[in-house]
Design a protein around this motif. Structure first.
Motif, PDB file in Angstrom:
ATOM      1  N   HIS A 275     -18.630  50.959 -11.051  1.00 28.89           N
ATOM      2  CA  HIS A 275     -18.707  52.287 -10.496  1.00 28.89           C
ATOM      3  C   HIS A 275     -19.566  52.052  -8.764  1.00 28.89           C
ATOM      4  O   HIS A 275     -19.746  52.891  -8.166  1.00 28.89           O
ATOM      5  N   PHE A 276     -19.308  50.870  -8.580  1.00 33.84           N
ATOM      6  CA  PHE A 276     -19.670  50.369  -6.826  1.00 33.84           C
ATOM      7  C   PHE A 276     -18.529  51.230  -5.963  1.00 33.84           C
ATOM      8  O   PHE A 276     -17.440  51.398  -6.151  1.00 33.84           O
ATOM      9  N   GLN A 277     -19.158  51.739  -4.982  1.00 29.85           N
ATOM     10  CA  GLN A 277     -18.230  52.173  -3.685  1.00 29.85           C
ATOM     11  C   GLN A 277     -18.110  51.050  -2.994  1.00 29.85           C
ATOM     12  O   GLN A 277     -18.450  49.894  -3.086  1.00 29.85           O
ATOM     13  N   ILE A 278     -16.921  50.924  -1.898  1.00 23.42           N
ATOM     14  CA  ILE A 278     -16.472  49.986  -1.244  1.00 23.42           C
ATOM     15  C   ILE A 278     -17.729  49.378  -0.228  1.00 23.42           C
ATOM     16  O   ILE A 278     -17.745  47.864  -0.331  1.00 23.42           O
ATOM     17  N   GLN A 279     -18.737  50.030   0.090  1.00 24.41           N
ATOM     18  CA  GLN A 279     -19.522  49.524   1.029  1.00 24.41           C
ATOM     19  C   GLN A 279     -20.633  48.673   0.212  1.00 24.41           C
ATOM     20  O   GLN A 279     -21.075  47.562   0.559  1.00 24.41           O
ATOM     21  N   ASP A 280     -21.093  49.214  -1.040  1.00 18.73           N
ATOM     22  CA  ASP A 280     -21.624  48.459  -2.160  1.00 18.73           C
ATOM     23  C   ASP A 280     -20.968  47.099  -2.303  1.00 18.73           C
ATOM     24  O   ASP A 280     -21.720  46.264  -2.627  1.00 18.73           O
ATOM     25  N   THR A 281     -19.696  47.258  -2.709  1.00 17.38           N
ATOM     26  CA  THR A 281     -19.106  46.106  -3.198  1.00 17.38           C
ATOM     27  C   THR A 281     -19.151  45.018  -2.155  1.00 17.38           C
ATOM     28  O   THR A 281     -19.481  43.646  -2.089  1.00 17.38           O
ATOM     29  N   LEU A 282     -18.883  45.356  -0.936  1.00 19.11           N
ATOM     30  CA  LEU A 282     -18.918  44.390   0.322  1.00 19.11           C
ATOM     31  C   LEU A 282     -20.345  43.802   0.491  1.00 19.11           C
ATOM     32  O   LEU A 282     -20.624  42.678   1.048  1.00 19.11           O
ATOM     33  N   LYS A 283     -21.294  44.679   0.452  1.00 20.07           N
ATOM     34  CA  LYS A 283     -22.734  44.125   0.673  1.00 20.07           C
ATOM     35  C   LYS A 283     -23.066  43.102  -0.619  1.00 20.07           C
ATOM     36  O   LYS A 283     -23.570  42.170  -0.315  1.00 20.07           O
ATOM     37  N   LEU A 284     -22.652  43.465  -1.706  1.00 16.00           N
ATOM     38  CA  LEU A 284     -22.814  42.313  -2.722  1.00 16.00           C
ATOM     39  C   LEU A 284     -22.059  41.387  -2.645  1.00 16.00           C
ATOM     40  O   LEU A 284     -22.724  40.175  -2.618  1.00 16.00           O
ATOM     41  N   ILE A 285     -20.812  41.238  -2.054  1.00 15.13           N
ATOM     42  CA  ILE A 285     -20.237  39.904  -2.022  1.00 15.13           C
ATOM     43  C   ILE A 285     -20.714  39.321  -0.681  1.00 15.13           C
ATOM     44  O   ILE A 285     -20.405  37.862  -0.588  1.00 15.13           O
ATOM     45  N   LEU A 286     -21.233  39.895   0.298  1.00 17.15           N
ATOM     46  CA  LEU A 286     -22.067  39.164   1.393  1.00 17.15           C
ATOM     47  C   LEU A 286     -23.070  38.313   0.945  1.00 17.15           C
ATOM     48  O   LEU A 286     -22.937  37.160   1.179  1.00 17.15           O
ATOM     49  N   VAL A 287     -23.818  38.972  -0.101  1.00 16.82           N
ATOM     50  CA  VAL A 287     -25.263  38.211  -0.402  1.00 16.82           C
ATOM     51  C   VAL A 287     -24.332  37.028  -1.336  1.00 16.82           C
ATOM     52  O   VAL A 287     -25.087  35.932  -1.456  1.00 16.82           O
ATOM     53  N   VAL A 288     -23.657  37.412  -2.087  1.00 14.34           N
ATOM     54  CA  VAL A 288     -23.039  36.045  -3.141  1.00 14.34           C
ATOM     55  C   VAL A 288     -22.505  35.026  -2.222  1.00 14.34           C
ATOM     56  O   VAL A 288     -22.738  33.843  -2.788  1.00 14.34           O
ATOM     57  N   ASN A 289     -21.992  35.518  -1.083  1.00 11.46           N
ATOM     58  CA  ASN A 289     -21.500  34.417  -0.172  1.00 11.46           C
ATOM     59  C   ASN A 289     -22.519  33.367   0.230  1.00 11.46           C
ATOM     60  O   ASN A 289     -22.579  32.190   0.307  1.00 11.46           O
ATOM     61  N   ILE A 290     -23.684  33.915   0.324  1.00  6.92           N
ATOM     62  CA  ILE A 290     -24.887  33.026   0.885  1.00  6.92           C
ATOM     63  C   ILE A 290     -25.276  32.405  -0.275  1.00  6.92           C
ATOM     64  O   ILE A 290     -25.569  31.237  -0.080  1.00  6.92           O
ATOM     65  N   THR A 291     -25.460  33.001  -1.566  1.00  6.20           N
ATOM     66  CA  THR A 291     -25.799  32.217  -2.711  1.00  6.20           C
ATOM     67  C   THR A 291     -24.819  30.849  -3.053  1.00  6.20           C
ATOM     68  O   THR A 291     -25.230  29.749  -3.294  1.00  6.20           O
ATOM     69  N   ALA A 292     -23.542  31.154  -2.642  1.00  6.29           N
ATOM     70  CA  ALA A 292     -22.428  30.242  -2.974  1.00  6.29           C
ATOM     71  C   ALA A 292     -22.594  29.039  -2.210  1.00  6.29           C
ATOM     72  O   ALA A 292     -22.209  28.082  -2.289  1.00  6.29           O
ATOM     73  N   ALA A 293     -22.721  29.604  -0.689  1.00  2.35           N
ATOM     74  CA  ALA A 293     -23.205  28.637   0.376  1.00  2.35           C
ATOM     75  C   ALA A 293     -24.268  27.395   0.050  1.00  2.35           C
ATOM     76  O   ALA A 293     -24.149  26.156  -0.148  1.00  2.35           O
ATOM     77  N   ILE A 294     -25.123  28.060  -0.657  1.00  3.67           N
ATOM     78  CA  ILE A 294     -26.588  27.466  -0.873  1.00  3.67           C
ATOM     79  C   ILE A 294     -26.074  26.240  -2.088  1.00  3.67           C
ATOM     80  O   ILE A 294     -26.373  25.257  -2.228  1.00  3.67           O
ATOM     81  N   GLY A 295     -25.457  27.036  -3.052  1.00  6.98           N
ATOM     82  CA  GLY A 295     -24.904  26.164  -4.146  1.00  6.98           C
ATOM     83  C   GLY A 295     -24.102  25.157  -4.095  1.00  6.98           C
ATOM     84  O   GLY A 295     -24.332  23.773  -4.456  1.00  6.98           O
ATOM     85  N   ALA A 296     -23.242  25.286  -3.165  1.00 12.78           N
ATOM     86  CA  ALA A 296     -22.374  23.961  -2.493  1.00 12.78           C
ATOM     87  C   ALA A 296     -23.113  23.092  -1.909  1.00 12.78           C
ATOM     88  O   ALA A 296     -22.907  22.085  -2.143  1.00 12.78           O
ATOM     89  N   PHE A 297     -23.880  23.423  -1.108  1.00 11.81           N
ATOM     90  CA  PHE A 297     -24.765  22.499   0.000  1.00 11.81           C
ATOM     91  C   PHE A 297     -25.620  21.524  -1.113  1.00 11.81           C
ATOM     92  O   PHE A 297     -25.633  20.620  -0.932  1.00 11.81           O
ATOM     93  N   VAL A 298     -26.423  22.283  -2.060  1.00 15.41           N
ATOM     94  CA  VAL A 298     -27.409  21.766  -2.545  1.00 15.41           C
ATOM     95  C   VAL A 298     -26.776  20.843  -3.908  1.00 15.41           C
ATOM     96  O   VAL A 298     -27.137  19.833  -3.947  1.00 15.41           O
ATOM     97  N   PHE A 299     -25.987  21.591  -4.180  1.00 16.61           N
ATOM     98  CA  PHE A 299     -25.359  20.619  -5.714  1.00 16.61           C
ATOM     99  C   PHE A 299     -24.563  19.508  -4.997  1.00 16.61           C
ATOM    100  O   PHE A 299     -24.159  18.521  -5.840  1.00 16.61           O
ATOM    101  N   GLY A 300     -24.027  19.305  -3.763  1.00 16.26           N
ATOM    102  CA  GLY A 300     -23.224  18.288  -3.174  1.00 16.26           C
ATOM    103  C   GLY A 300     -24.281  17.130  -3.516  1.00 16.26           C
ATOM    104  O   GLY A 300     -24.045  16.023  -3.598  1.00 16.26           O
ATOM    105  N   TYR A 301     -25.684  17.512  -2.904  1.00 16.56           N
ATOM    106  CA  TYR A 301     -26.724  16.231  -3.067  1.00 16.56           C
ATOM    107  C   TYR A 301     -26.927  15.927  -4.397  1.00 16.56           C
ATOM    108  O   TYR A 301     -27.136  14.688  -4.774  1.00 16.56           O
ATOM    109  N   VAL A 302     -26.896  17.000  -5.093  1.00 13.02           N
ATOM    110  CA  VAL A 302     -27.326  16.648  -6.604  1.00 13.02           C
ATOM    111  C   VAL A 302     -26.195  15.732  -7.115  1.00 13.02           C
ATOM    112  O   VAL A 302     -26.537  15.102  -8.225  1.00 13.02           O
ATOM    113  N   GLN A 303     -25.197  16.082  -6.989  1.00 12.52           N
ATOM    114  CA  GLN A 303     -23.937  15.324  -7.612  1.00 12.52           C
ATOM    115  C   GLN A 303     -23.883  14.074  -7.166  1.00 12.52           C
ATOM    116  O   GLN A 303     -23.725  13.363  -8.224  1.00 12.52           O
ATOM    117  N   ASP A 304     -24.437  13.583  -6.072  1.00  9.56           N
ATOM    118  CA  ASP A 304     -24.297  12.163  -5.544  1.00  9.56           C
ATOM    119  C   ASP A 304     -25.558  11.562  -6.086  1.00  9.56           C
ATOM    120  O   ASP A 304     -25.729  10.162  -6.440  1.00  9.56           O
TER     121      ASP A 304
END
Length: 438
Positions: A275-304
């Motif tokens: 039952h999120f409102q649209i602004q709540d959803t957008l804020k959630l996805i904004l934060v998730v994009n930050i964690t996704a960027a961190i995951g992609a960057f860090v795990f790239g080095y972990v993978q190698d």
């Protein structure tokens, strides 16, 4: 002439700005998935265009499934054509223009325009997905085997930053519009224009500085498409030689089915189940994009460092934990935890998968094999979201049940992954490279 060009391509050094130019395409196209597919237009289609009808979520997933089916049917052939004629960059330009134009056209889909909205989603997503295959095929030309994970992680991480920019601009405009009493039918179309414009501008460095290192394959190709499909048929016949890559393609189908369901239905789940409102959803996805960027960057080095299989297995375990938390979450803080865990695993699992495909693909057939990678990912993009859509429809809107059943694909992917032998697969690739040099 071809041999001279090949020799020249082999010694041409990769300039630093090419890494950035390649990664900037991830930055550019991520706005489309973040704003159109995940955060804004998906929920707008279900709630406003389709009027919250019981079939709305299924219609949305079915439209996306059609676009992915078209990519599946054309992707390997486009890849074969790109390899045969050294045309990755030219085809990438065509797909970019197509996605930008049809994304902008989504502004025309208002309340009740279900057919138009679905048509434009099919077309824009078709061009997006086709371009995604082509840009991925440049990766092994830029990075050596030990650096594939790292460079892929750079691109995926920068991509999430691009998604943040587009989503941030959309959120800023939506907040401004809502402050003036406008409803979704007025402000969502403008966010489509913003997303299309940012995609076009951000992709320019790719076309200015990224070089096409492939050269046309020897021979006179007077029948272009006949030669293309002949080459593709040859690859499919001999695909059994690459049994570890083939097994990984099957693994991708299953674990990416779960990933794609989360990407496509995150905003819908947040609004319908939590039952999120649209602004709540957008804020959630904004934060998730930050964690996704961190995951992609860090795990790239972990993978190698720890290897492809261990890295991907680790992210799949994270996905399984995320599904269990999200499906049982009653409080918003628990759902926020699940969403950020999804972000961390999302960037890592997708980047790691792309790098492993590059590691197990012969150099003479990069675009073609990444076309097959695209086939697997797009098939998963049908399987996961449609499974979710059907379950939610049949269960009269039980989104928690749909999340649990779709999440089982991560378990299946993990089981299949355990049978992939990277060293054996790499030996096959090196042998093929000696017999058929790029």
């Amino acid at each position: 002439m071809s041999s001279k060009l090949s020799a020249r391509a082999e010694v041409a050094p990769v300039q630093r700005r090419e890494y950035w130019a390649w990664a900037m395409y991830d930055f550019a196209n991520s706005g489309y998935t973040t704003v159109v597919i995940t955060a804004v237009f998906s929920a707008y289609f279900v709630a406003t265009i389709a009027g919250n009808a019981e079939w709305a979520t299924f219609a949305w997933t079915a439209g996306l499934a059609l676009s992915y089916l078209l990519i599946m049917l054309t992707g390997p052939a486009l890849g074969a054509y790109a390899d045969l004629h050294a045309a990755k960059k030219k085809l990438l330009a065509v797909t970019t223009v197509g996605c930008v134009l049809f994304t902008a056209a989504l502004a025309l889909a208002g309340p009740g325009a279900v057919g138009l909205g679905l048509l434009l989603i099919v077309l824009s997503n078709f061009f997006y997905g086709s371009g995604e295959n082509l840009i991925a095929a440049f990766l092994p030309e830029l990075a050596a085997g030990r650096d594939l994970g790292k460079v892929s992680g750079w691109g995926w991480s920068l991509g999430y930053m691009g998604g943040l920019l587009s989503l941030g601009c959309a959120l800023a405009y939506i907040s401004w519009a809502q402050g003036r009493g406008q409803d979704a039918a007025h402000y969502v179309p403008v966010t489509m224009l913003i997303t299309a414009g940012l995609f076009a501008l951000s992709s320019l460095p790719t076309f200015v500085w990224l070089h096409e290192r492939a050269v046309p394959q020897p021979g006179r190709h007077t029948h272009l498409w006949r030669d293309t499909f002949s080459r593709l048929a040859h690859t499919l016949v001999h695909l059994r030689q690459y049994r570890d890559l083939t097994r990984f393609f099957v693994c991708i189908v299953f674990y990416q089915a779960g990933v794609q369901a989360v990407i496509v239905l995150a905003a819908i789940y947040a609004q319908q189940a939590m039952h999120f409102q649209i602004q709540d959803t957008l804020k959630l996805i904004l934060v998730v994009n930050i964690t996704a960027a961190i995951g992609a960057f860090v795990f790239g080095y972990v993978q190698d460092r720890i290897g492809h299989i261990r890295t991907i297995a680790l992210t799949l375990l994270g996905w399984i934990a995320m599904v269990l938390i999200a499906a049982s979450a009653e409080r918003r803080d628990a759902f926020w935890l699940a969403a950020n865990l999804a972000g961390l695993c999302m960037g890592a699992s997708q980047s790691a998968g792309r790098a492993l495909v590059g590691y197990l693909s012969p150099r003479a057939r990069l675009a073609e094999f990444f076309g097959l990678w695209g086939f697997a990912v797009k098939f998963s993009s049908i399987l996961g979201p449609v499974t979710y859509g059907v379950v939610s429809w049949v269960s009269s809107g039980d989104h928690r049940l749909a999340m649990l059943l779709t999440g089982s694909y991560f378990v299946i992917g993990l089981v299949i992954l355990m049978g992939v032998n990277v060293r054996r697969g790499r030996r096959v690739v090196l042998r093929a490279d000696r017999l058929e040099p790029a």
